[in-house]
Design an enzyme around this catalytic site. Structure first.
Site, PDB file in Angstrom:
ATOM      1  N   ASN A 218       3.352   5.889   3.479  1.00 18.56           N
ATOM      2  CA  ASN A 218       3.845   6.067   2.633  1.00 18.56           C
ATOM      3  C   ASN A 218       4.963   8.215   2.364  1.00 18.56           C
ATOM      4  OD1 ASN A 218       2.410   8.339   0.962  1.00 18.56           O
ATOM      5  ND2 ASN A 218       0.845   6.732   1.317  1.00 18.56           N
ATOM      6  N   ILE A 315     -11.410   5.729  -3.565  1.00 17.45           N
ATOM      7  CA  ILE A 315     -11.553   7.359  -3.097  1.00 17.45           C
ATOM      8  C   ILE A 315     -12.245   7.841  -4.976  1.00 17.45           C
ATOM      9  CG2 ILE A 315     -11.684   9.053  -2.443  1.00 17.45           C
ATOM     10  CD1 ILE A 315     -10.123   7.671  -0.044  1.00 17.45           C
TER      11      ILE A 315
HETATM   12  O1  C5P Z   1      -4.606   3.621  -8.882  1.00 17.79           O
HETATM   13  P1  C5P Z   1      -3.425   4.099  -7.934  1.00 17.79           P
HETATM   14  O2  C5P Z   1      -3.096   4.929  -6.286  1.00 17.79           O
HETATM   15  O3  C5P Z   1      -2.245   4.354  -8.504  1.00 17.79           O
HETATM   16  O4  C5P Z   1      -4.555   5.705  -8.541  1.00 17.79           O
HETATM   17  C1  C5P Z   1      -4.011   6.985  -7.969  1.00 17.79           C
HETATM   18  C2  C5P Z   1      -5.029   8.017  -7.807  1.00 17.79           C
HETATM   19  O5  C5P Z   1      -5.597   7.238  -7.657  1.00 17.79           O
HETATM   20  C3  C5P Z   1      -4.644   9.359  -7.238  1.00 17.79           C
HETATM   21  O6  C5P Z   1      -5.406  10.263  -7.832  1.00 17.79           O
HETATM   22  C4  C5P Z   1      -4.894   8.639  -5.190  1.00 17.79           C
HETATM   23  O7  C5P Z   1      -5.703   9.734  -4.734  1.00 17.79           O
HETATM   24  C5  C5P Z   1      -6.473   7.577  -5.892  1.00 17.79           C
HETATM   25  N1  C5P Z   1      -6.910   6.999  -5.096  1.00 17.79           N
HETATM   26  C6  C5P Z   1      -7.426   7.356  -3.802  1.00 17.79           C
HETATM   27  N2  C5P Z   1      -7.721   6.149  -3.492  1.00 17.79           N
HETATM   28  C7  C5P Z   1      -7.027   5.314  -2.989  1.00 17.79           C
HETATM   29  C8  C5P Z   1      -6.367   4.669  -4.062  1.00 17.79           C
HETATM   30  C9  C5P Z   1      -6.121   5.471  -4.716  1.00 17.79           C
HETATM   31  O8  C5P Z   1      -8.734   8.197  -4.472  1.00 17.79           O
HETATM   32  N3  C5P Z   1      -7.531   4.071  -2.617  1.00 17.79           N
END
Ligand code: C5P
Length: 406
Positions: A218, A315
């Site tokens: 991305n 995470i």
């Molecule tokens: O669900 P989404 O990707 O919109 O959520 C964004 C938040 O979740 C951010 O803080 C991102 O760093 C964290 N995140 C994560 N691991 C993932 C997906 C998102 O830590 N697999």
């Protein structure tokens, strides 16, 4: 914040907008703020030391090699005595000198020698402001933590129209007050408020390999997460930054763990815990390819290959899970293009983090750019922040984190 008793070192560079520095000195002193003025040679073409001295009620410094000044107060002492160094107007020339680290007069020597936060209010002709050289200098200064009150757009003394007009003095006073509030809110200086604390930050994208040469990824630049890591380090925290692949340099004073994939990021995060605070700014890929091809997938005349995706671990959710290793404060990000508050507040609940920084990625130039438009969402509700440089967002967030976990 009240400016009473605060001390600002004001550097006035050359430019027609220098006359507004007089009004700035008047406004600051009216609020009880001590102002020491340093006037460059070019600045002295537009305002006189006498006017500045009359308004500030203090000696005005112009000369690097002045025996009297060195006798009274060595030039390095000038910035030691201040809470904040402010450059108004910041000409293209002084910004270029700051970016290059030149020190050929009193103003630039002070700017190179100071360990205090620096705020600049640029003012110049629109084409000088938009020139790639000036913009590159601004990017360099931004990376180094210099704060900016951006120029206004409007008619200019040179008869042209556009961005480049010095921000109005009340706006500069507001920016000074806000910056001082952040610095002093963190225990008198940026240094020390988070001493002894461990901060974990994730930043950048993740790359999920498809075969040895291709990946899913991305557009995350890592600028915001890296700036947060740098700001937390500036507050004295021991910082572990787990970064996906980015093209920006590692922030100074931070322990950086470079990873490629979400699984590697999770492993590095687990390794880095425990932490007092975790900020998950990484744009982690939601999915990875279930089976990684051992060799480059060949293009054939058959239908394009189909990829089976599988979900990556979340995470942020894992870090937020209650337990002895959960950081005291967990901050997540939510990039949204619509219904910012509703979506981000729901995400906070779902992931179990304490704060969400919701950023509006609907505007132009936000993703990958140098500025950010964010709303802080916590249990108490929402706080909308104005569009700011990513560094300023980072410093403001770090100040709030310092108050919460220090
Ligand atoms: O669900 P989404 O990707 O919109 O959520 C964004 C938040 O979740 C951010 O803080 C991102 O760093 C964290 N995140 C994560 N691991 C993932 C997906 C998102 O830590 N697999």
């Amino acid at each position: 914040m009240s400016l009473d008793g605060k001390r600002v070192l004001l550097i006035i560079a050359g430019g027609i907008a220098a006359y507004k520095a007089l009004e700035l000195v008047r406004l600051l002193t009216k609020e009880g703020c001590g102002v020491s003025c340093v006037l460059t040679k070019a600045g002295a073409q537009f305002v006189t030391p006498l006017s500045l001295q009359a308004l500030s009620g203090a000696k005005v410094y112009t000369d690097l090699f002045s025996l009297t000044d060195e006798n009274e107060m060595g030039h390095i002492e000038l910035s030691r005595a201040a809470d904040l160094v402010v450059v108004v107007p910041a000409s293209a020339d002084i910004l270029a000198k700051m970016a290059a680290g030149l020190a050929d007069d009193l103003a630039t020597t002070l700017l190179l020698a100071t360990d205090k936060p620096v705020l600049v209010a640029p003012a110049m002709n629109v084409r000088m402001w938009q020139h790639a050289a000036t913009q590159a200098n601004m990017a360099t200064l931004n990376k180094r933590g210099v704060l900016v009150v951006p120029p206004d757009e409007g008619p200019m003394a040179c008869g042209e129209f556009g961005p480049g007009r010095l921000a109005e003095p009340p706006a500069i006073v507001a920016a000074i007050a806000q910056t001082l509030a952040q610095i002093l809110g963190a225990g008198g200086s940026l240094n020390g408020a988070l001493a002894g604390k461990h901060a974990l930050v994730t930043s950048g994208p993740t790359h999920e390999p498809i075969d040895p040469v291709r990946y899913l990824g991305n557009r995350s630049s890592g600028k915001q997460g890296h700036a947060i890591a740098a700001a937390l380090a500036a507050y004295g925290a021991r910082v572990t930054l787990v970064s996906g692949p980015v093209s920006i340099p590692d922030p100074a004073g931070v322990n950086v763990v470079h990873v490629e994939t979400a699984l590697e990021m999770l492993a590095a995060v687990r390794e880095a815990l425990p932490a007092d605070v975790a900020v998950c700014a990484a744009a982690v890929a939601d999915w990875r390819v279930e089976t990684l091809a051992a060799h480059k997938i060949k293009k054939t005349n058959d239908a394009p290959p189909s990829l089976t995706l599988t979900e990556n671990p979340d995470i942020l959710r894992i870090i937020s899970t209650p337990g002895p290793r959960r950081p005291k404060l967990v901050v997540g990000f939510a990039a949204e293009t619509e219904n910012l508050y509703t979506h981000a507040a729901a995400k906070r609940e779902r992931k179990g983090c304490d704060w969400i920084i919701a950023n509006n990625v609907g505007g132009t130039g936000i993703m990958g750019g140098d500025s950010n438009e964010v709303t802080l969402i916590n249990a108490a509700g929402e706080e909308i922040w104005p569009v700011m440089g990513k560094h300023e967002v980072a410093v403001k967030l770090a100040a709030l984190i310092a108050q919460e976990v220090a």
